[in-house]
Design a protein around this motif. Structure first.
Motif, PDB file in Angstrom:
ATOM      1  N   ALA A 113       0.769  -1.267   0.023  1.00  0.00           N
ATOM      2  CA  ALA A 113       0.139  -0.069  -0.137  1.00  0.00           C
ATOM      3  C   ALA A 113       0.956   1.155   0.010  1.00  0.00           C
ATOM      4  CB  ALA A 113      -0.840  -0.182   1.322  1.00  0.00           C
ATOM      5  N   ALA A 114       2.157   1.297   0.787  1.00  0.00           N
ATOM      6  CA  ALA A 114       2.924   2.418   0.773  1.00  0.00           C
ATOM      7  C   ALA A 114       3.614   2.676  -0.468  1.00  0.00           C
ATOM      8  CB  ALA A 114       3.749   2.111   1.937  1.00  0.00           C
ATOM      9  N   THR A 115       4.061   1.528  -1.167  1.00  0.00           N
ATOM     10  CA  THR A 115       4.795   1.560  -2.437  1.00  0.00           C
ATOM     11  C   THR A 115       3.956   1.974  -3.665  1.00  0.00           C
ATOM     12  OG1 THR A 115       4.992  -0.595  -2.597  1.00  0.00           O
ATOM     13  CG2 THR A 115       6.634   0.321  -1.415  1.00  0.00           C
ATOM     14  N   THR A 116       2.984   1.663  -3.595  1.00  0.00           N
ATOM     15  CA  THR A 116       2.141   1.544  -4.820  1.00  0.00           C
ATOM     16  C   THR A 116       0.939   2.955  -4.573  1.00  0.00           C
ATOM     17  OG1 THR A 116       0.355   0.195  -3.755  1.00  0.00           O
ATOM     18  CG2 THR A 116       1.916  -0.771  -5.441  1.00  0.00           C
ATOM     19  N   LEU A 117       1.033   3.590  -3.246  1.00  0.00           N
ATOM     20  CA  LEU A 117       0.111   4.641  -2.696  1.00  0.00           C
ATOM     21  C   LEU A 117      -1.325   4.394  -3.139  1.00  0.00           C
ATOM     22  CD1 LEU A 117       2.044   7.675  -4.228  1.00  0.00           C
ATOM     23  CD2 LEU A 117       2.419   6.438  -1.960  1.00  0.00           C
ATOM     24  N   GLU A 118      -1.565   2.960  -2.833  1.00  0.00           N
ATOM     25  CA  GLU A 118      -2.880   2.460  -2.953  1.00  0.00           C
ATOM     26  C   GLU A 118      -3.477   1.855  -1.850  1.00  0.00           C
ATOM     27  OE1 GLU A 118      -2.237  -0.539  -6.253  1.00  0.00           O
ATOM     28  OE2 GLU A 118      -2.383   0.845  -7.571  1.00  0.00           O
ATOM     29  N   PRO A 119      -4.007   2.591  -0.754  1.00  0.00           N
ATOM     30  CA  PRO A 119      -4.725   2.146   0.494  1.00  0.00           C
ATOM     31  C   PRO A 119      -5.676   0.852   0.399  1.00  0.00           C
ATOM     32  CG  PRO A 119      -5.215   4.335   0.345  1.00  0.00           C
ATOM     33  CD  PRO A 119      -4.327   3.742  -1.107  1.00  0.00           C
ATOM     34  N   HIS A 120      -6.250   0.987  -0.745  1.00  0.00           N
ATOM     35  CA  HIS A 120      -7.416   0.123  -0.905  1.00  0.00           C
ATOM     36  C   HIS A 120      -7.028  -1.548  -0.555  1.00  0.00           C
ATOM     37  CE1 HIS A 120      -5.842  -0.409  -5.052  1.00  0.00           C
ATOM     38  NE2 HIS A 120      -6.386  -1.602  -4.953  1.00  0.00           N
ATOM     39  N   HIS A 121      -5.833  -1.950  -0.713  1.00  0.00           N
ATOM     40  CA  HIS A 121      -5.367  -3.222  -0.671  1.00  0.00           C
ATOM     41  C   HIS A 121      -5.588  -3.660   1.009  1.00  0.00           C
ATOM     42  CE1 HIS A 121      -3.523  -3.729  -4.476  1.00  0.00           C
ATOM     43  NE2 HIS A 121      -2.828  -2.401  -4.099  1.00  0.00           N
ATOM     44  N   LEU A 122      -5.610  -2.579   1.828  1.00  0.00           N
ATOM     45  CA  LEU A 122      -6.015  -3.120   3.309  1.00  0.00           C
ATOM     46  C   LEU A 122      -7.351  -3.359   3.633  1.00  0.00           C
ATOM     47  CD1 LEU A 122      -4.592   0.050   4.987  1.00  0.00           C
ATOM     48  CD2 LEU A 122      -3.572  -2.074   5.222  1.00  0.00           C
ATOM     49  N   SER A 123      -8.181  -2.889   2.822  1.00  0.00           N
ATOM     50  CA  SER A 123      -9.677  -3.510   3.173  1.00  0.00           C
ATOM     51  C   SER A 123      -9.922  -4.843   2.421  1.00  0.00           C
ATOM     52  CB  SER A 123     -10.614  -2.539   2.344  1.00  0.00           C
ATOM     53  OG  SER A 123     -10.599  -2.754   1.022  1.00  0.00           O
ATOM     54  N   TYR A 124      -9.279  -5.346   1.416  1.00  0.00           N
ATOM     55  CA  TYR A 124      -9.242  -6.560   0.969  1.00  0.00           C
ATOM     56  C   TYR A 124      -8.397  -7.704   2.064  1.00  0.00           C
ATOM     57  CZ  TYR A 124     -11.460  -4.825  -3.099  1.00  0.00           C
ATOM     58  OH  TYR A 124     -12.534  -4.374  -3.805  1.00  0.00           O
ATOM     59  N   TYR A 125      -7.495  -7.012   2.572  1.00  0.00           N
ATOM     60  CA  TYR A 125      -6.728  -8.025   3.490  1.00  0.00           C
ATOM     61  C   TYR A 125      -7.551  -7.982   4.747  1.00  0.00           C
ATOM     62  CZ  TYR A 125      -3.435  -9.412   7.091  1.00  0.00           C
ATOM     63  OH  TYR A 125      -2.887 -10.118   8.142  1.00  0.00           O
ATOM     64  N   ALA A 126      -8.205  -7.052   5.271  1.00  0.00           N
ATOM     65  CA  ALA A 126      -8.962  -7.317   6.398  1.00  0.00           C
ATOM     66  C   ALA A 126     -10.101  -8.181   6.166  1.00  0.00           C
ATOM     67  CB  ALA A 126      -9.653  -5.735   6.750  1.00  0.00           C
ATOM     68  N   GLN A 127     -10.894  -8.090   5.086  1.00  0.00           N
ATOM     69  CA  GLN A 127     -11.673  -9.155   4.701  1.00  0.00           C
ATOM     70  C   GLN A 127     -11.164 -10.476   4.667  1.00  0.00           C
ATOM     71  OE1 GLN A 127     -15.116  -8.230   2.085  1.00  0.00           O
ATOM     72  NE2 GLN A 127     -13.732  -6.754   1.594  1.00  0.00           N
ATOM     73  N   ASP A 128     -10.205 -10.732   4.081  1.00  0.00           N
ATOM     74  CA  ASP A 128      -9.373 -11.982   3.873  1.00  0.00           C
ATOM     75  C   ASP A 128      -9.067 -12.481   5.442  1.00  0.00           C
ATOM     76  OD1 ASP A 128      -9.386 -12.286   1.525  1.00  0.00           O
ATOM     77  OD2 ASP A 128      -7.191 -12.054   1.449  1.00  0.00           O
ATOM     78  N   LEU A 129      -8.538 -11.705   6.376  1.00  0.00           N
ATOM     79  CA  LEU A 129      -8.283 -11.933   7.711  1.00  0.00           C
ATOM     80  C   LEU A 129      -9.382 -12.413   8.455  1.00  0.00           C
ATOM     81  CD1 LEU A 129      -5.954 -12.328   9.675  1.00  0.00           C
ATOM     82  CD2 LEU A 129      -6.035  -9.754  10.164  1.00  0.00           C
ATOM     83  N   ALA A 130     -10.490 -11.517   8.241  1.00  0.00           N
ATOM     84  CA  ALA A 130     -11.741 -12.006   9.044  1.00  0.00           C
ATOM     85  C   ALA A 130     -12.264 -13.050   8.635  1.00  0.00           C
ATOM     86  CB  ALA A 130     -12.725 -10.859   8.620  1.00  0.00           C
ATOM     87  N   THR A 131     -12.038 -13.452   7.356  1.00  0.00           N
ATOM     88  CA  THR A 131     -12.711 -14.824   6.705  1.00  0.00           C
ATOM     89  C   THR A 131     -11.971 -15.940   7.362  1.00  0.00           C
ATOM     90  OG1 THR A 131     -13.291 -13.870   4.695  1.00  0.00           O
ATOM     91  CG2 THR A 131     -13.127 -16.369   4.763  1.00  0.00           C
ATOM     92  N   VAL A 132     -10.493 -15.884   7.442  1.00  0.00           N
ATOM     93  CA  VAL A 132      -9.833 -16.934   7.847  1.00  0.00           C
ATOM     94  C   VAL A 132     -10.043 -17.184   9.433  1.00  0.00           C
ATOM     95  CG1 VAL A 132      -7.460 -17.618   8.508  1.00  0.00           C
ATOM     96  CG2 VAL A 132      -7.944 -16.550   6.301  1.00  0.00           C
ATOM     97  N   PHE A 133     -10.148 -15.958  10.279  1.00  0.00           N
ATOM     98  CA  PHE A 133     -10.621 -15.970  11.528  1.00  0.00           C
ATOM     99  C   PHE A 133     -11.870 -16.598  11.712  1.00  0.00           C
ATOM    100  CE2 PHE A 133     -12.755 -14.756  15.404  1.00  0.00           C
ATOM    101  CZ  PHE A 133     -11.810 -15.303  16.393  1.00  0.00           C
ATOM    102  N   HIS A 134     -13.013 -16.173  10.935  1.00  0.00           N
ATOM    103  CA  HIS A 134     -14.369 -16.833  11.171  1.00  0.00           C
ATOM    104  C   HIS A 134     -14.118 -18.633  11.079  1.00  0.00           C
ATOM    105  CE1 HIS A 134     -16.423 -13.369  12.142  1.00  0.00           C
ATOM    106  NE2 HIS A 134     -16.134 -12.750  10.897  1.00  0.00           N
ATOM    107  N   GLY A 135     -13.309 -18.787  10.200  1.00  0.00           N
ATOM    108  CA  GLY A 135     -13.105 -20.192   9.683  1.00  0.00           C
ATOM    109  C   GLY A 135     -12.520 -20.977  11.056  1.00  0.00           C
ATOM    110  N   PHE A 136     -11.544 -20.411  11.398  1.00  0.00           N
ATOM    111  CA  PHE A 136     -10.626 -20.794  12.600  1.00  0.00           C
ATOM    112  C   PHE A 136     -11.786 -21.210  13.915  1.00  0.00           C
ATOM    113  CE2 PHE A 136      -9.106 -19.263  16.828  1.00  0.00           C
ATOM    114  CZ  PHE A 136      -8.461 -20.460  17.180  1.00  0.00           C
ATOM    115  N   TYR A 137     -12.543 -20.099  14.035  1.00  0.00           N
ATOM    116  CA  TYR A 137     -13.365 -19.721  15.133  1.00  0.00           C
ATOM    117  C   TYR A 137     -14.499 -20.973  15.086  1.00  0.00           C
ATOM    118  CZ  TYR A 137     -16.997 -17.963  18.144  1.00  0.00           C
ATOM    119  OH  TYR A 137     -17.858 -17.952  19.406  1.00  0.00           O
TER     120      TYR A 137
END
Length: 552
Positions: A486-510
RNA sequence: GUCCCUGUAGCUCAGUGGAUAGAGCGGCUGCCUUCUAAGCAGCGGGUCGAGCGUUCGAAUCGCUCCAGGGACGCCA
């Protein structure tokens, strides 16, 4: 970061293979690593061998074999395999993965930070809307883009200053002052016509009423010119205050509110013009003063000073950038502009070159248009004429977190529809709640552990061996890469996709792994994991400027 | 006419030149006596706008078109 470690591992191996004559000494391309989409291919993959095939005229598979033979053993890497057509695949050791849980806990909220920027001074200027009217959704997009980018750049070791440029000089301000004065007079019962180039929105009447409530008829007793000027200044102050509070509601703040007028008052406007004059980029023609952009490869020249002696917006912006680079000496300047300023980019870069400054030090992000609609009905957001739906109203309706997440779910390049009806209707199923819910779930588990008096500080992470656990750790380890991306490309939108991914994986774990159970040792290990996951999720949300709620 | 952005599943959008192109929403089917069902599992859905080229390999790079949006002011 493990990625860099692997890159240097491969680079060294290839060099060694060349040294020992196992690989022709061709120039090595920069080694890149990717995450294979198929987990069977391991955690990281390099296509170096494929890239070397042509230059070495060897079979890629053979090159991969040769390079992999020279890769040193490390504590991180479990297996290195070569797969057709010539990939070198790395699988990370489970013990190393689980060990990272403790590392994340130790890093705390600093997890994912880096020194990429090496303390370089970066100014990021955004929003900078004329203080002549309220903010609309399009401005909100730039605001969220800018504030998130600032967070990301700070996290990567840049010395960031967030700035709002206030256009408090020039003809628009004049029109604003005259409009406000007219509304003020009208509010006191006088029948005065509004200026033809004036601001006609309802907010102007409200503003005038506010002034009437506070100052009564005081301005009626002054000479008109003086009254217009004073009322203008008063109105401007109020507008700026309004901008500040509206932006704060969205979680957007600034370090510096920079006044355009100050450039004229302190002589920097004159300095900037003199510099360009000295360098021969300025001249008179047709009664005006021009900047000879065409000598720098631009399509056309541009007027700096009008026939009536007043500077153009372009001239003011030149002075402003002179201030950024020459006076304040920022290493890098990032501007976020709306799509309607697209044409301004290349001539501004030309100006930077004319100053003798490398144009790469100015980076302009164009955030594309936002069209606001209610269902199929288009909502106009033009400032000059009549009714608008303000950013404030949208935030009140949809919520700040949902707004931020929505804007951060699209790259700045793509134009977008903001459907108020949909935003409200979908709010319950909005991805923003999906992500925050994961955080709240973790908080709930940790609460339970605390109620039961479980101290998991000595939990043994090596007990984390199942697939859902390791998948969660792998995803958590991605955050530093995402932040850097995000910092090198100046594209903060990658964060939101990552957040969703991480949440998905957590919910799966849960759903697959009970954390607090009868198995005391496993409970403690999983509590450690979950505590780390919470940190990573919270960090991601914080970077996006969103809340990480403990309860929902 | 010139320049910029976009075109990927029904809709909204991700996708760092790499292995079988993804997510959310919508549709359908299951799953709550146990840490939050704002959740999970499964099913269906694609000529990646079109064509040509570069490459061992193209949604990604280049060229030419087509479509949508924006900019081409002594407005800002």
């Amino acid at each position: 970061m493990i990625r860099q470690k692997l890159v240097s591992l491969i680079t060294r191996a290839a060099a060694k293979a060349q040294e020992q004559g196992k690989l022709p000494s061709v120039v090595l391309p920069p080694v890149t690593l990717e995450h294979p989409q198929n987990p069977e291919h391991g955690d990281y993959a390099s296509s170096l061998a494929l890239k070397l095939a042509r230059a070495t005229s060897l079979k890629p598979l053979a090159i991969a074999e040769e390079i992999s033979r020279f890769i040193e053993a490390t504590p991180e890497v479990d297996t290195i395999t070569v797969a057709p057509p010539g990939f070198i695949n790395f699988t990370i050791k489970n013990e190393w993965l689980t060990g990272q849980v403790a590392e994340i806990l130790k890093a705390g909220s600093a997890y994912g930070n880096s020194h990429l920027g090496q303390g370089s001074r970066v100014q990021i200027e955004f929003v900078s809307v004329n203080p002549t009217g309220p903010l609309h959704v399009g401005h909100g997009r730039g605001a969220i883009l800018g504030s998130t980018l600032a967070n990301v750049l700070s996290a990567t070791g840049h010395n960031v200053e967030k700035e709002y440029y206030i256009n408090d000089a020039g003809s628009q301000i004049d029109a604003f002052a005259r409009s406000l004065y007219a509304r003020y007079q009208q509010g006191l019962g006088a029948s005065i016509e509004l200026p033809s180039d004036g601001y006609l929105g309802h907010y102007m009447s409200d503003l005038a009423q506010e002034i009437i409530d506070e100052a009564g008829e005081r301005f009626r007793k002054m000479p008109e010119l003086e009254a217009v000027s004073e009322i203008g200044r008063l109105g401007l102050d109020k507008m700026i205050k309004q901008l500040k509070t509206d932006l704060e509601l969205l979680g957007v703040t600034f370090d510096v509110w920079f006044s355009e007028q100050s450039l004229y008052d302190n002589g920097q406007y004159q300095e900037a013009m003199a510099l360009l004059q000295d360098r021969g980029y300025i001249g008179d023609r047709e009664g005006a003063t021009w900047f000879f952009s065409t000598t720098l490869g631009e399509d056309k020249d541009n007027v700096l000073v009008r026939g009536d002696g007043s500077p153009t917006y372009f001239a003011a912006d030149i002075a402003y950038h002179y201030n950024k680079f020459v006076e304040r000496k920022f290493d890098r300047v990032i501007n976020i502009w709306g799509a309607d300023h697209q044409g301004h980019v290349s001539r501004m870069k030309a100006v930077i070159s004319a100053f003798g400054i490398a144009p790469e030090r100015l980076q302009v992000i164009i955030s594309q248009m936002v069209t606001l609609r209610r269902g199929s009905e288009l909502v106009r957001i033009s400032k000059r004429s009549g009714d608008i739906i303000t950013l404030r109203e949208v935030v009140d309706e949809v919520g700040a977190d949902a707004c931020r997440f929505f804007f951060l779910s699209r790259s700045a390049d793509s134009q977008m529809d903001f459907d108020l009806e949909l935003a409200k209707k979908q709010s319950a199923d909005n991805p923003v709640y999906y992500v925050q819910y994961a955080h709240a779930r973790i908080a709930s588990i940790l609460r339970l552990a605390q109620e039961k008096g479980i101290d998991f500080s000595a939990g043994d992470v090596s007990l984390l061996t199942t697939e859902p656990e390791l998948t969660l750790i792998r995803k958590m380890l991605l955050l530093p890469e995402i932040i850097e991306l995000a910092a090198t490309t100046l594209e903060p939108h990658h964060l939101s996709y990552y957040a969703q991914d991480l949440a998905t994986v957590f919910h799966g774990f849960y759903t697959q792994c009970r954390v607090v159970s009868d198995d005391e040792a496993l409970s403690k290990a999983r509590l450690k994991l979950v505590a780390a996951a919470r940190l990573v999720l919270a960090k991601t949300l914080t970077l996006m400027g969103m809340a990480a709620p403990d309860k929902m």
